[in-house]
Design a protein around this motif. Structure first.
Motif, mmCIF file in Angstrom:
data_model
loop_
_atom_site.group_PDB
_atom_site.id
_atom_site.type_symbol
_atom_site.label_atom_id
_atom_site.label_comp_id
_atom_site.label_asym_id
_atom_site.label_seq_id
_atom_site.Cartn_x
_atom_site.Cartn_y
_atom_site.Cartn_z
ATOM 1 N N UNK A 164 0.792 -1.374 -0.113
ATOM 2 C CA UNK A 164 -0.041 -0.075 0.151
ATOM 3 C C UNK A 164 0.791 1.512 0.091
ATOM 4 N N UNK A 165 0.284 2.308 0.203
ATOM 5 C CA UNK A 165 0.763 3.597 0.082
ATOM 6 C C UNK A 165 1.033 4.159 1.787
ATOM 7 N N UNK A 166 1.605 5.256 2.164
ATOM 8 C CA UNK A 166 1.826 5.843 3.150
ATOM 9 C C UNK A 166 0.568 5.952 4.069
ATOM 10 N N UNK A 167 -0.551 6.210 3.845
ATOM 11 C CA UNK A 167 -1.732 6.443 4.601
ATOM 12 C C UNK A 167 -2.280 5.130 4.980
ATOM 13 N N UNK A 168 -2.282 4.150 3.897
ATOM 14 C CA UNK A 168 -2.536 2.816 4.342
ATOM 15 C C UNK A 168 -1.656 2.007 5.446
ATOM 16 N N UNK A 169 -0.359 2.311 5.044
ATOM 17 C CA UNK A 169 0.630 1.882 6.064
ATOM 18 C C UNK A 169 0.267 2.576 7.547
ATOM 19 N N UNK A 170 0.144 3.690 7.607
ATOM 20 C CA UNK A 170 -0.285 4.417 9.032
ATOM 21 C C UNK A 170 -1.482 3.674 9.620
ATOM 22 N N UNK A 171 -2.299 3.474 8.901
ATOM 23 C CA UNK A 171 -3.604 3.024 9.195
ATOM 24 C C UNK A 171 -3.418 1.546 10.072
ATOM 25 N N UNK A 172 -2.486 0.699 9.132
ATOM 26 C CA UNK A 172 -2.194 -0.504 9.823
ATOM 27 C C UNK A 172 -0.985 -0.511 11.026
#
Length: 263
Positions: A164-172
């Motif tokens: 994923x992208x940076x936003x998806x990484x942060x969410x995980x």
């Protein structure tokens, strides 16, 4: 010599039927010190437990029901898989519950069944304190909502095959005891992971994986993947993070010990 763990390899599959011993030998020669095997259903759970007993010093089992294998009979499948759990979990060799999760990429035919099966196996993780090996495709919002209900009680786990992208990484990464599994995709020409990972994912939140026989890294792309090929992933991650290959191995090995509670 580098030393690493392949946290996700379908070594029980028919793709390795003819040369499984040689695949393991090549892995060892390249520096692989352990391979974790995720199940996808009852049959593979049984197969993996048998295989890991044969090679208990090198192979480590997970059992569970993969979302793409969820059908109308999912309750019966889970009941049978749960009978395979030893009474003392990790002390008997199991390192995780997996491969579990949600996958709405091809179809939502069994969407409700997937959601219920995933949540049931999350409860297993809470009960046994075994980590989760999570597969998620086109379903991150749904997955995150379910995990949030159990976040404080979960022992942790791996979000397998992160692309994923940076936003998806942060969410995980809001799930503090979880890490991201990274494999061959990070070496692909069009992959944005070499930019996303250093920007969004600290080295203490990564583990290495192949998902073999799938997704072989460059320069082996298009071939059957195997654990020995992680060396190409290590090289790419070292370049991306601006550190040595030894640092990548040391950090990811420490993360494996932390998440899976093994030495």
């Amino acid at each position: 010599m580098i030393s690493f763990v392949d946290t996700h390899c379908h070594l029980d599959g028919e793709e390795f039927e003819q040369d499984r011993e040689k695949v393991m030998q090549r892995a060892r020669e390249t520096g692989c010190k352990a391979i974790f095997l995720p199940a996808i259903d009852l049959a593979s759970s049984q197969r993996i437990l048998t295989l890991c007993q044969q090679y208990s010093e090198f192979l480590y089992p997970m059992i569970g029901l993969h979302p793409e294998e969820v059908r109308a009979d999912w309750r019966e499948q889970l009941a049978a898989i749960k009978l395979l759990f030893p009474s003392r979990g990790a002390a008997q060799g199991l390192v995780a519950i997996g491969e579990v999760g949600l996958d709405f990429y091809w179809s939502r035919e069994f969407e409700q069944e997937q959601l219920e099966a995933f949540e049931e196996q999350i409860r297993w993780s809470v009960e046994t304190q075994l980590p989760l090996m999570i597969h998620c495709r086109k379903a991150q919002n749904e997955m995150v909502q379910i995990l949030k209900k159990y976040a404080k009680d979960l022992p942790g786990g791996v979000f397998h095959c992160f692309t994923g992208n940076e936003i998806e990484a942060a969410e995980l990464l809001q799930f503090e005891r979880f890490v991201l599994g990274v494999g061959g995709v990070s070496t692909f020409k069009k992959s944005h992971l070499p930019e996303v990972l250093p920007a969004a994912v600290p080295l203490d939140r990564l583990v290495l994986e192949t998902d073999a026989p799938y997704m072989a890294p460059v320069p082996m792309r298009g071939q059957r993947n195997e654990s020995a090929y992680i060396r190409y992933v290590i090289t790419r991650l070292a370049e991306a993070y601006g550190v040595s290959e030894d640092v990548i191995c040391q950090c990811t090995n420490e993360n494996v010990e932390k998440v899976f509670a093994i030495q």
